[in-house]
Design an enzyme around this catalytic site. Structure first.
Site, PDB file in Angstrom:
ATOM      1  N   TYR A 152      44.558  34.905  34.869  1.00  0.00           N
ATOM      2  CA  TYR A 152      45.514  36.012  34.959  1.00  0.00           C
ATOM      3  C   TYR A 152      46.841  35.643  34.292  1.00  0.00           C
ATOM      4  O   TYR A 152      47.909  36.011  34.755  1.00  0.00           O
ATOM      5  CB  TYR A 152      45.698  36.447  36.430  1.00  0.00           C
ATOM      6  CG  TYR A 152      44.366  36.777  37.101  1.00  0.00           C
ATOM      7  CD1 TYR A 152      43.647  37.905  36.709  1.00  0.00           C
ATOM      8  CD2 TYR A 152      43.807  35.945  38.068  1.00  0.00           C
ATOM      9  CE1 TYR A 152      42.405  38.203  37.284  1.00  0.00           C
ATOM     10  CE2 TYR A 152      42.566  36.238  38.649  1.00  0.00           C
ATOM     11  CZ  TYR A 152      41.877  37.364  38.254  1.00  0.00           C
ATOM     12  OH  TYR A 152      40.663  37.647  38.819  1.00  0.00           O
ATOM     13  N   ARG A 174      52.408  36.576  36.639  1.00  0.00           N
ATOM     14  CA  ARG A 174      52.099  36.378  38.059  1.00  0.00           C
ATOM     15  C   ARG A 174      53.352  36.189  38.937  1.00  0.00           C
ATOM     16  O   ARG A 174      53.419  36.780  40.004  1.00  0.00           O
ATOM     17  CB  ARG A 174      51.129  35.198  38.253  1.00  0.00           C
ATOM     18  CG  ARG A 174      49.750  35.452  37.646  1.00  0.00           C
ATOM     19  CD  ARG A 174      48.726  34.413  38.065  1.00  0.00           C
ATOM     20  NE  ARG A 174      48.387  34.531  39.455  1.00  0.00           N
ATOM     21  CZ  ARG A 174      48.809  33.739  40.420  1.00  0.00           C
ATOM     22  NH1 ARG A 174      49.560  32.685  40.135  1.00  0.00           N
ATOM     23  NH2 ARG A 174      48.465  33.946  41.667  1.00  0.00           N
ATOM     24  N   TYR A 219      53.471  39.156  41.593  1.00  0.00           N
ATOM     25  CA  TYR A 219      53.016  38.831  42.956  1.00  0.00           C
ATOM     26  C   TYR A 219      53.927  37.852  43.673  1.00  0.00           C
ATOM     27  O   TYR A 219      53.533  37.284  44.687  1.00  0.00           O
ATOM     28  CB  TYR A 219      51.639  38.151  42.937  1.00  0.00           C
ATOM     29  CG  TYR A 219      50.546  38.739  42.116  1.00  0.00           C
ATOM     30  CD1 TYR A 219      50.064  40.022  42.367  1.00  0.00           C
ATOM     31  CD2 TYR A 219      49.934  37.986  41.115  1.00  0.00           C
ATOM     32  CE1 TYR A 219      49.008  40.528  41.633  1.00  0.00           C
ATOM     33  CE2 TYR A 219      48.870  38.494  40.380  1.00  0.00           C
ATOM     34  CZ  TYR A 219      48.423  39.773  40.642  1.00  0.00           C
ATOM     35  OH  TYR A 219      47.386  40.264  39.919  1.00  0.00           O
ATOM     36  N   CYS A 272      64.864  40.670  28.659  1.00  0.00           N
ATOM     37  CA  CYS A 272      66.005  41.369  29.267  1.00  0.00           C
ATOM     38  C   CYS A 272      65.599  42.115  30.528  1.00  0.00           C
ATOM     39  O   CYS A 272      65.534  43.339  30.560  1.00  0.00           O
ATOM     40  CB  CYS A 272      66.627  42.300  28.251  1.00  0.00           C
ATOM     41  SG  CYS A 272      67.306  41.356  26.884  1.00  0.00           S
ATOM     42  N   GLU A 273      65.285  41.363  31.572  1.00  0.00           N
ATOM     43  CA  GLU A 273      64.951  41.878  32.896  1.00  0.00           C
ATOM     44  C   GLU A 273      65.333  40.783  33.890  1.00  0.00           C
ATOM     45  O   GLU A 273      65.015  39.622  33.664  1.00  0.00           O
ATOM     46  CB  GLU A 273      63.426  42.073  33.065  1.00  0.00           C
ATOM     47  CG  GLU A 273      62.777  43.084  32.180  1.00  0.00           C
ATOM     48  CD  GLU A 273      62.929  44.516  32.664  1.00  0.00           C
ATOM     49  OE1 GLU A 273      63.352  44.721  33.829  1.00  0.00           O
ATOM     50  OE2 GLU A 273      62.647  45.412  31.871  1.00  0.00           O
ATOM     51  N   GLU A 277      30.922  36.625  41.629  1.00  0.00           N
ATOM     52  CA  GLU A 277      31.830  37.142  40.585  1.00  0.00           C
ATOM     53  C   GLU A 277      33.131  36.331  40.561  1.00  0.00           C
ATOM     54  O   GLU A 277      34.216  36.904  40.682  1.00  0.00           O
ATOM     55  CB  GLU A 277      32.192  38.611  40.860  1.00  0.00           C
ATOM     56  CG  GLU A 277      31.039  39.572  40.956  1.00  0.00           C
ATOM     57  CD  GLU A 277      31.463  40.979  41.407  1.00  0.00           C
ATOM     58  OE1 GLU A 277      32.637  41.164  41.817  1.00  0.00           O
ATOM     59  OE2 GLU A 277      30.628  41.883  41.349  1.00  0.00           O
ATOM     60  N   GLY A 293      35.562  34.782  43.741  1.00  0.00           N
ATOM     61  CA  GLY A 293      35.397  33.407  44.200  1.00  0.00           C
ATOM     62  C   GLY A 293      36.463  32.958  45.182  1.00  0.00           C
ATOM     63  O   GLY A 293      37.288  33.730  45.659  1.00  0.00           O
ATOM     64  N   GLY A 309      36.408  34.489  39.227  1.00  0.00           N
ATOM     65  CA  GLY A 309      37.266  34.502  38.042  1.00  0.00           C
ATOM     66  C   GLY A 309      38.258  33.356  38.106  1.00  0.00           C
ATOM     67  O   GLY A 309      38.141  32.352  37.405  1.00  0.00           O
ATOM     68  N   ARG A 310      39.210  33.493  39.022  1.00  0.00           N
ATOM     69  CA  ARG A 310      40.294  32.513  39.163  1.00  0.00           C
ATOM     70  C   ARG A 310      39.786  31.080  39.302  1.00  0.00           C
ATOM     71  O   ARG A 310      40.302  30.153  38.678  1.00  0.00           O
ATOM     72  CB  ARG A 310      41.115  32.887  40.399  1.00  0.00           C
ATOM     73  CG  ARG A 310      42.368  32.083  40.611  1.00  0.00           C
ATOM     74  CD  ARG A 310      42.974  32.365  41.980  1.00  0.00           C
ATOM     75  NE  ARG A 310      43.141  33.780  42.225  1.00  0.00           N
ATOM     76  CZ  ARG A 310      44.198  34.486  41.854  1.00  0.00           C
ATOM     77  NH1 ARG A 310      45.188  33.890  41.228  1.00  0.00           N
ATOM     78  NH2 ARG A 310      44.277  35.779  42.104  1.00  0.00           N
TER      79      ARG A 310
END
Ligand code: PLP
Length: 425
Positions: free
Chosen positions: A381, A323, A327, A353-354, A284, A239, A286-287
């Protein structure tokens, strides 16, 4: 029209204050609005009324059973990418006859499961996949309905991780190979060639690349027709993008306008070359169905001022919402109960711890320890990409319907996380 708004100084979802939901269900918590979900679905379905069209919700965006159930009852089909997602559709009461199966790596077991369930179509992405599917169908004494995912080589101008329609990409069959691949498919004894599809990328704010992709698919359908391969449906893929609220962000084209423009081209084409014979149009999305229906509610654990940066450490983390780190996505952060007072610029980070564990960077917020924050537009997502990294139990999920809150996924327990593991004898 937003189903998330401030009332008496408190951020609400429909008629419920998020403060109340945090108290009742704890944090981090995903909260969804039922009204927003149905409105988003209707934005695709209504402009298609009276036509042969199917909106197949791309459930990888958010696959909670309650969400699938609501959409199925509204008439949705589903775009799945695994056998597990098919099981979810069936568990939610969805119609397998409205399911399309996408993905580059379908296993034999998944093909068998989908053939036995009687799905609408397999969106096939390679020649070896055609042969595998033909073999599985032959063994079961069935015919598999197939569509080829064609790569129209259109630049969707989106983030490289979510652009999927270019040549240098694992997805789909190259446009120049499509005709030969269709001929192969048509020769295989246990396949029915029924459609064509593409999915050029996600978070497209402009519909021009989608219309360009449509033109390329139309061109191919005409070529196939001349060869005696007649397709029944055209699937235009995912979409339109959504607004995340970042300053300077372009407005997404309204879904209704996009659907109208698609139909204008399709109608002109059918009238000119096909004597008005209709073709089924499949979407199709989604978001754009779930993205703006959800927020991730979190609590401020600590404020940690520093010489270079100030950190706002919250109880949600990259394992709850991937996300930003995956991204570099910009997600809006709103205080649930805004305070008067001087704002400080914070990076909003989780306890994982990152260094990649961040949710938002450089946000001016007036905060105190214990405050609640809402990450907006977190419905797509978000939970489906959540993990148990750092042995963190995944967030609970609540769906709000007016003044009712339904717990649609309870919080995991650590006992559940370790139950699948064994110590050595
Ligand atoms: C992810 C995906 C979609 C959904 O895309 P959105 O941008 O979320 O609408 C649709 N089709 C396929 C094949 C996908 O992989």
């Amino acid at each position: 029209m937003s189903h998330f708004h401030y009332q008496d100084g408190v951020l609400h979802v429909e008629a419920l204050p998020l403060t109340q939901l945090a108290e009742q269900f704890g944090t981090p918590l995903y909260v969804y609005s039922k009204a927003a979900l149905l409105a988003n679905f209707d934005a695709y379905a209504q402009p298609c009324a009276g036509r042969d069209a199917l909106v197949c919700y791309a459930m990888k965006a958010n696959s909670n059973l309650a969400i699938l159930d609501l959409l199925a009852r509204r008439g949705a089909g589903f775009d799945i990418v695994s056998g597990g997602e098919l099981q979810r559709v069936l568990a939610a009461g969805g119609d397998p006859g409205k399911v399309i199966f996408s993905g580059v790596g379908k296993t034999e077991a998944e093909m068998e499961q989908a053939l036995l369930a009687g799905i609408l179509c397999f969106n096939v992405e390679s020649i070896p996949e055609l042969h595998r599917l033909n073999g599985v169908a032959a063994r079961l004494g069935k015919r598999a309905p197939v569509s080829l995912r064609v790569n129209p080589n259109v630049d969707a101008k989106t983030h490289p991780y979510i652009a999927t329609g270019l040549k240098a990409n694992k997805f789909g069959v190259a446009f120049d190979d499509a005709l030969a691949t269709y001929r192969t498919a048509a020769r295989l004894s246990h396949l029915d060639v029924v459609g064509i599809d593409c999915h050029i990328g996600s978070q497209l704010l402009d519909d021009a690349p989608l219309l360009e992709a449509l033109d390329k698919l139309i061109e191919l359908i005409d070529t196939l027709d001349a060869e005696g391969i007649h397709l029944h449906h055209l699937d235009i893929g995912g979409g339109i993008g959504i607004q995340y609220g970042e300053a300077g962000e372009a407005d997404p084209v309204p879904v209704a306008d996009y659907v109208q423009r698609l139909y204008a081209r399709i109608d002109a084409w059918r009238a000119a070359r096909h004597q008005g014979k209709p073709i089924k149009l499949i979407f199709e999305p989604g978001r754009s169905i779930v993205g703006n229906t959800g927020v991730l509610l979190m609590k401020v654990e600590f404020l940690k001022p520093g010489s270079e940066k100030n950190f706002c450490i919250v109880d949600a983390a990259m394992n709850d919402m991937k996300r930003p780190t995956l991204y570099q996505a910009w997600m809006e952060i709103k205080p649930v109960v805004p305070r008067a007072g001087v704002a400080t610029v914070y990076d909003v980070v989780g306890p994982v711890c990152e260094s990649g564990d961040w949710l938002a960077r450089e946000r001016a917020l007036a905060l105190d320890q214990g405050d609640l924050l809402a990450m907006m537009t977190a419905g797509a997502y978000g939970m489906t990409m959540a993990s148990n990294y750092n042995t963190r139990t995944r967030a609970a999920e609540v769906l709000v319907d007016g003044d009712q809150a339904h717990l649609i996924r309870r919080r995991e327990t650590v006992a559940e996380l370790i139950a699948l593991e064994s110590r050595l004898p």
